[in-house]
Design an enzyme around this catalytic site. Sequence first.
Site, PDB file in Angstrom:
ATOM      1  N   ASP A 249     -10.814   9.444  24.223  1.00  0.00           N
ATOM      2  CA  ASP A 249     -10.079   9.780  22.999  1.00  0.00           C
ATOM      3  C   ASP A 249      -8.872  10.654  23.356  1.00  0.00           C
ATOM      4  O   ASP A 249      -7.739  10.399  22.932  1.00  0.00           O
ATOM      5  CB  ASP A 249     -11.033  10.539  22.052  1.00  0.00           C
ATOM      6  CG  ASP A 249     -10.530  10.587  20.628  1.00  0.00           C
ATOM      7  OD1 ASP A 249      -9.453  10.018  20.347  1.00  0.00           O
ATOM      8  OD2 ASP A 249     -11.198  11.205  19.779  1.00  0.00           O
TER       9      ASP A 249
ATOM     10  N   LYS B 133     -16.607  14.445  34.518  1.00  0.00           N
ATOM     11  CA  LYS B 133     -16.700  15.870  34.840  1.00  0.00           C
ATOM     12  C   LYS B 133     -18.067  16.090  35.479  1.00  0.00           C
ATOM     13  O   LYS B 133     -18.872  16.924  35.046  1.00  0.00           O
ATOM     14  CB  LYS B 133     -16.510  16.684  33.541  1.00  0.00           C
ATOM     15  CG  LYS B 133     -16.375  18.175  33.711  1.00  0.00           C
ATOM     16  CD  LYS B 133     -15.008  18.617  34.158  1.00  0.00           C
ATOM     17  CE  LYS B 133     -14.997  20.108  34.418  1.00  0.00           C
ATOM     18  NZ  LYS B 133     -13.726  20.603  34.951  1.00  0.00           N
TER      19      LYS B 133
ATOM     20  N   ASP C 297     -10.004  17.030  34.193  1.00  0.00           N
ATOM     21  CA  ASP C 297      -8.898  17.997  34.099  1.00  0.00           C
ATOM     22  C   ASP C 297      -7.814  17.668  35.105  1.00  0.00           C
ATOM     23  O   ASP C 297      -6.617  17.676  34.793  1.00  0.00           O
ATOM     24  CB  ASP C 297      -9.402  19.446  34.229  1.00  0.00           C
ATOM     25  CG  ASP C 297     -10.527  19.618  35.233  1.00  0.00           C
ATOM     26  OD1 ASP C 297     -11.025  18.602  35.751  1.00  0.00           O
ATOM     27  OD2 ASP C 297     -10.896  20.768  35.508  1.00  0.00           O
TER      28      ASP C 297
ATOM     29  N   TYR D  21     -19.838  11.656  20.832  1.00  0.00           N
ATOM     30  CA  TYR D  21     -19.530  11.019  19.551  1.00  0.00           C
ATOM     31  C   TYR D  21     -20.730  10.238  19.008  1.00  0.00           C
ATOM     32  O   TYR D  21     -20.598   9.528  18.012  1.00  0.00           O
ATOM     33  CB  TYR D  21     -18.342  10.063  19.701  1.00  0.00           C
ATOM     34  CG  TYR D  21     -17.006  10.743  19.861  1.00  0.00           C
ATOM     35  CD1 TYR D  21     -16.888  11.974  20.489  1.00  0.00           C
ATOM     36  CD2 TYR D  21     -15.846  10.142  19.375  1.00  0.00           C
ATOM     37  CE1 TYR D  21     -15.657  12.587  20.661  1.00  0.00           C
ATOM     38  CE2 TYR D  21     -14.611  10.754  19.531  1.00  0.00           C
ATOM     39  CZ  TYR D  21     -14.525  11.968  20.173  1.00  0.00           C
ATOM     40  OH  TYR D  21     -13.311  12.573  20.335  1.00  0.00           O
TER      41      TYR D  21
END
Length: 332
Positions: A227, A170, A203, A123
Amino acid sequence: MYKITLLPGDGIGPDITAATKKILAATGVAIEWDEYLAGESAIPEFGTPLPEQVLTSIRKNKIALKGPLTTPIGTGFRSVNVALRKELDLYANVRPARTYEGIRSRYDNIDLVVVRENTEDLYAGVEHMVGEDAAETIKIITRKGSERICRFAFEYAKKNNRRKVTAVHKANIMKCTDGLFLSVAQYIAKEYPEIEFEDRIVDNMCMQLVQKPELYDVMVMPNLYGDIISDLCAGLVGGLGLAPGANIGRDVAVFEPVHGSAPKYAGMDKVNPTAIILSAVLMLRYLGEMKAADQVENALATVIREGKTVTYDLGGTAKGMEMAEAIIAKMR
Ligand code: NAD
């Protein structure tokens, strides 16, 4: 007397902020509102969705309550909300999600807090076309940005008697960026031996939150995951109408609901004001007005539990202002 910048915002913003102002007035906490147009509604008068006096006012007052802002298409701004967070360096976005009795949801004992890094990651706004048929967005993670958000999460956990912090990442795939974030989280965790620390790959985190949300407490993560996971958490506790947020910087804070301006409901006084009321509760706690914060939150919980004067999304037929008045009646 607190002087607080108020941005009613676009769409449903003016309705839900009017309801919140009325509740705050009933607490007896003395507030002088410094009110400004921002977002789409500011464009006709100021030619920009983020007029300079909005930033000047927030910088001066150091605290703001804001309704949702529509991101106008076709201006220089990618998102007014992202611009505001970057301009004021509001690096920590705190989004609590807890269940209230009386709300139909799949779980009844959820008490989670998402701490989202608010200025970096995908972002940061560094993106471009590569020729006509490819595009790139750069993911930016810095040691400084990771350190301050991870430390914020542990300090939040300590101050609010929370037992655990989970870092979400991740790093198995993005070894440099998320790898840096994770190594910083592990290093900061050592400074807080009294708080349990663990990490989860994003995940797996999503699956775990749906299957066993009770195992988690405070979660800290880069911008994009924050988010998405905060909306997931809002869904676990009954929807966007219930999800508050706080954007915190070094000495400036802006409180706002997680949801957007829902333009189709603009001016109908129909939507649920709970998310912004709970954002105002976070604001009262930030100001140290604990008694008033508890008074509003307890009255709100009672109104939701009784289910008589609640908005359409909670199965009722009340207008937003009627729900606010019912909350005020329970505060007495
Ligand atoms: P949205 O959150 O505005 O609305 C999606 C749907 O969620 C609504 O149609 C409604 O059914 C429901 N909803 C939202 N708030 C509710 C409430 N308080 N009570 C009951 N139901 C509620 O999302 P969107 O339609 O994707 O976005 C509309 C605009 O809002 C866009 O311009 C977007 O950029 C902006 N936005 C602003 C913010 C912000 O100001 N922080 C956040 C998200 C989206």
